[in-house]
Design a protein around this motif. Structure first.
Motif, PDB file in Angstrom:
ATOM      1  N   ILE A  22       0.042  15.383 -12.213  1.00  9.50           N
ATOM      2  CA  ILE A  22      -0.873  14.462 -12.893  1.00  9.50           C
ATOM      3  C   ILE A  22      -1.913  13.954 -11.899  1.00  9.50           C
ATOM      4  CG2 ILE A  22      -1.040  12.251 -14.104  1.00  9.50           C
ATOM      5  CD1 ILE A  22       1.871  12.679 -14.975  1.00  9.50           C
ATOM      6  N   GLY A  23      -3.179  13.959 -12.300  1.00  9.10           N
ATOM      7  CA  GLY A  23      -4.237  13.320 -11.517  1.00  9.10           C
ATOM      8  C   GLY A  23      -4.824  14.146 -10.397  1.00  9.10           C
ATOM      9  N   PHE A  24      -5.032  15.429 -10.606  1.00 10.00           N
ATOM     10  CA  PHE A  24      -5.582  16.288  -9.552  1.00 10.00           C
ATOM     11  C   PHE A  24      -7.101  16.441  -9.598  1.00 10.00           C
ATOM     12  CE2 PHE A  24      -1.301  18.323  -8.953  1.00 10.00           C
ATOM     13  CZ  PHE A  24      -1.179  17.933  -7.636  1.00 10.00           C
ATOM     14  N   LYS A  25      -7.756  15.968 -10.634  1.00 10.42           N
ATOM     15  CA  LYS A  25      -9.209  16.088 -10.697  1.00 10.42           C
ATOM     16  C   LYS A  25      -9.830  15.139  -9.678  1.00 10.42           C
ATOM     17  CE  LYS A  25      -9.419  17.480 -15.488  1.00 10.42           C
ATOM     18  NZ  LYS A  25      -9.858  17.129 -16.830  1.00 10.42           N
ATOM     19  N   ASN A  26     -10.992  15.517  -9.148  1.00 14.06           N
ATOM     20  CA  ASN A  26     -11.629  14.705  -8.109  1.00 14.06           C
ATOM     21  C   ASN A  26     -11.874  13.275  -8.561  1.00 14.06           C
ATOM     22  OD1 ASN A  26     -11.658  16.626  -6.118  1.00 14.06           O
ATOM     23  ND2 ASN A  26     -13.707  17.380  -6.630  1.00 14.06           N
ATOM     24  N   THR A  27     -12.330  13.093  -9.783  1.00 13.12           N
ATOM     25  CA  THR A  27     -12.601  11.731 -10.261  1.00 13.12           C
ATOM     26  C   THR A  27     -11.315  10.916 -10.355  1.00 13.12           C
ATOM     27  OG1 THR A  27     -12.483  12.527 -12.545  1.00 13.12           O
ATOM     28  CG2 THR A  27     -14.663  12.386 -11.540  1.00 13.12           C
ATOM     29  N   GLN A  28     -10.231  11.560 -10.772  1.00  9.48           N
ATOM     30  CA  GLN A  28      -8.953  10.855 -10.867  1.00  9.48           C
ATOM     31  C   GLN A  28      -8.404  10.520  -9.485  1.00  9.48           C
ATOM     32  OE1 GLN A  28      -6.870  13.816 -13.118  1.00  9.48           O
ATOM     33  NE2 GLN A  28      -7.168  12.743 -15.058  1.00  9.48           N
ATOM     34  N   VAL A  29      -8.565  11.426  -8.537  1.00  9.47           N
ATOM     35  CA  VAL A  29      -8.087  11.180  -7.175  1.00  9.47           C
ATOM     36  C   VAL A  29      -8.831   9.999  -6.568  1.00  9.47           C
ATOM     37  CG1 VAL A  29      -7.989  12.145  -4.849  1.00  9.47           C
ATOM     38  CG2 VAL A  29      -7.287  13.534  -6.778  1.00  9.47           C
ATOM     39  N   ILE A  30     -10.144   9.964  -6.752  1.00  9.17           N
ATOM     40  CA  ILE A  30     -10.943   8.863  -6.208  1.00  9.17           C
ATOM     41  C   ILE A  30     -10.577   7.556  -6.909  1.00  9.17           C
ATOM     42  CG2 ILE A  30     -13.296   7.963  -6.033  1.00  9.17           C
ATOM     43  CD1 ILE A  30     -14.183  10.935  -5.686  1.00  9.17           C
ATOM     44  N   ARG A  31     -10.471   7.604  -8.222  1.00  9.29           N
ATOM     45  CA  ARG A  31     -10.149   6.394  -8.981  1.00  9.29           C
ATOM     46  C   ARG A  31      -8.770   5.844  -8.613  1.00  9.29           C
ATOM     47  NH1 ARG A  31      -9.744   8.024 -14.242  1.00  9.29           N
ATOM     48  NH2 ARG A  31     -11.957   8.454 -14.272  1.00  9.29           N
ATOM     49  N   THR A  32      -7.779   6.720  -8.533  1.00 17.04           N
ATOM     50  CA  THR A  32      -6.438   6.234  -8.184  1.00 17.04           C
ATOM     51  C   THR A  32      -6.359   5.770  -6.739  1.00 17.04           C
ATOM     52  OG1 THR A  32      -5.688   8.489  -7.683  1.00 17.04           O
ATOM     53  CG2 THR A  32      -5.259   7.637  -9.917  1.00 17.04           C
TER      54      THR A  32
ATOM     55  N   TYR B  83       0.829  -1.204   0.000  1.00 19.63           N
ATOM     56  CA  TYR B  83       0.000   0.000   0.000  1.00 19.63           C
ATOM     57  C   TYR B  83       0.863   1.253   0.000  1.00 19.63           C
ATOM     58  CZ  TYR B  83      -3.443   3.511   0.881  1.00 19.63           C
ATOM     59  OH  TYR B  83      -4.223   4.621   0.761  1.00 19.63           O
ATOM     60  N   HIS B  84       1.871   1.279   0.845  1.00 18.63           N
ATOM     61  CA  HIS B  84       2.724   2.462   0.916  1.00 18.63           C
ATOM     62  C   HIS B  84       3.468   2.668  -0.410  1.00 18.63           C
ATOM     63  CE1 HIS B  84       4.497   5.609   3.362  1.00 18.63           C
ATOM     64  NE2 HIS B  84       5.664   5.328   2.824  1.00 18.63           N
ATOM     65  N   SER B  85       3.862   1.592  -1.058  1.00 18.09           N
ATOM     66  CA  SER B  85       4.549   1.698  -2.352  1.00 18.09           C
ATOM     67  C   SER B  85       3.623   2.245  -3.436  1.00 18.09           C
ATOM     68  CB  SER B  85       5.084   0.330  -2.785  1.00 18.09           C
ATOM     69  OG  SER B  85       6.014  -0.146  -1.847  1.00 18.09           O
ATOM     70  N   PHE B  86       2.431   1.666  -3.556  1.00 19.08           N
ATOM     71  CA  PHE B  86       1.513   2.109  -4.614  1.00 19.08           C
ATOM     72  C   PHE B  86       0.972   3.510  -4.335  1.00 19.08           C
ATOM     73  CE2 PHE B  86       0.905  -2.601  -5.290  1.00 19.08           C
ATOM     74  CZ  PHE B  86       1.695  -2.633  -6.426  1.00 19.08           C
TER      75      PHE B  86
ATOM     76  N   VAL C 209      -5.803   0.769  -3.452  1.00 19.98           N
ATOM     77  CA  VAL C 209      -6.313  -0.220  -2.495  1.00 19.98           C
ATOM     78  C   VAL C 209      -6.475  -1.577  -3.174  1.00 19.98           C
ATOM     79  CG1 VAL C 209      -8.298  -0.849  -1.070  1.00 19.98           C
ATOM     80  CG2 VAL C 209      -7.439   1.481  -1.031  1.00 19.98           C
ATOM     81  N   GLY C 210      -7.053  -1.604  -4.393  1.00 22.25           N
ATOM     82  CA  GLY C 210      -7.261  -2.866  -5.100  1.00 22.25           C
ATOM     83  C   GLY C 210      -5.969  -3.559  -5.482  1.00 22.25           C
ATOM     84  N   VAL C 211      -5.036  -2.803  -6.037  1.00 27.66           N
ATOM     85  CA  VAL C 211      -3.749  -3.390  -6.428  1.00 27.66           C
ATOM     86  C   VAL C 211      -2.985  -3.857  -5.192  1.00 27.66           C
ATOM     87  CG1 VAL C 211      -1.548  -2.884  -7.562  1.00 27.66           C
ATOM     88  CG2 VAL C 211      -3.658  -2.065  -8.557  1.00 27.66           C
ATOM     89  N   THR C 212      -3.136  -3.145  -4.100  1.00 28.25           N
ATOM     90  CA  THR C 212      -2.496  -3.563  -2.848  1.00 28.25           C
ATOM     91  C   THR C 212      -3.061  -4.893  -2.386  1.00 28.25           C
ATOM     92  OG1 THR C 212      -2.053  -1.315  -2.150  1.00 28.25           O
ATOM     93  CG2 THR C 212      -2.176  -2.964  -0.423  1.00 28.25           C
ATOM     94  N   ALA C 213      -4.376  -5.033  -2.412  1.00 26.46           N
ATOM     95  CA  ALA C 213      -4.993  -6.282  -1.960  1.00 26.46           C
ATOM     96  C   ALA C 213      -4.532  -7.460  -2.818  1.00 26.46           C
ATOM     97  CB  ALA C 213      -6.516  -6.152  -2.004  1.00 26.46           C
TER      98      ALA C 213
END
Length: 173
Positions: free
Chosen positions: A144-154, A129-132, A159-163
């Protein structure tokens, strides 16, 4: 009058145009306390009328503050574990502990499988988790990725990639 006081009066006059006709002295509320107890009572009454600052209980939980808290928690778990092991390794010759590789491998091999899986999970989840999430923050550092939708998606992607990564590492690696 001080310059700060003049600035504040100017702001008040600009914010409330109906107050311009009143003299400046009427805008300031004055209460004279006759004793120490009176002043404490006045302050206690004023505190009841002050607005309460926003608290976490009034906000809707979002991935951004869960992610921030988890990132800090995983950093404490990982760095704290590293420091504890480092200090134990440095103190081992003086305390009689055997922390060399061969004795640690033999000790871990004797543990039950459930303990090994629990320990691997305990360290795998914070590490991944800390790495991703760190990669996510590096993307933010370059804008890169400051829009609300991008922040939520990333956030949810981290969390998913960590799991998936933690489960793979724990059971298959």
């Amino acid at each position: 009058m001080s310059s700060m006081r003049l600035f504040q009066l100017g702001l008040r006059r600009a914010a409330a145009p109906g107050l311009r006709a009143q003299p400046a002295r009427s805008m300031v509320q004055r209460r004279l306390a006759t004793s120490q107890a009176d002043s404490a009572e006045i302050l206690a009454k004023q505190r009841l009328n002050r607005p309460v600052s926003p608290h976490l209980s009034i906000y809707k939980p979002q991935i951004t503050w869960y992610g921030s808290g988890l990132n800090r928690l995983t950093a404490v778990i990982l760095s704290g574990s590293l420091y504890l092991f480092g200090f134990a390794y440095l103190a081992a010759p003086y305390t009689g502990w055997h922390l060399e590789t061969q004795s640690m491998v033999a000790a871990v091999a004797a543990w039950p499988v459930a303990v090994k899986v629990a320990l691997k999970t305990f360290f795998a989840w914070p590490f991944f988790y800390h790495s991703f999430n760190g990669l996510r923050h590096l993307a933010w550092d370059v804008g890169i990725g400051f829009k609300n939708t991008q922040v939520i998606r990333t956030g949810w992607t981290a969390v998913g990639v960590t799991a998936v990564s933690a489960l793979y590492y724990t059971f298959l690696a």
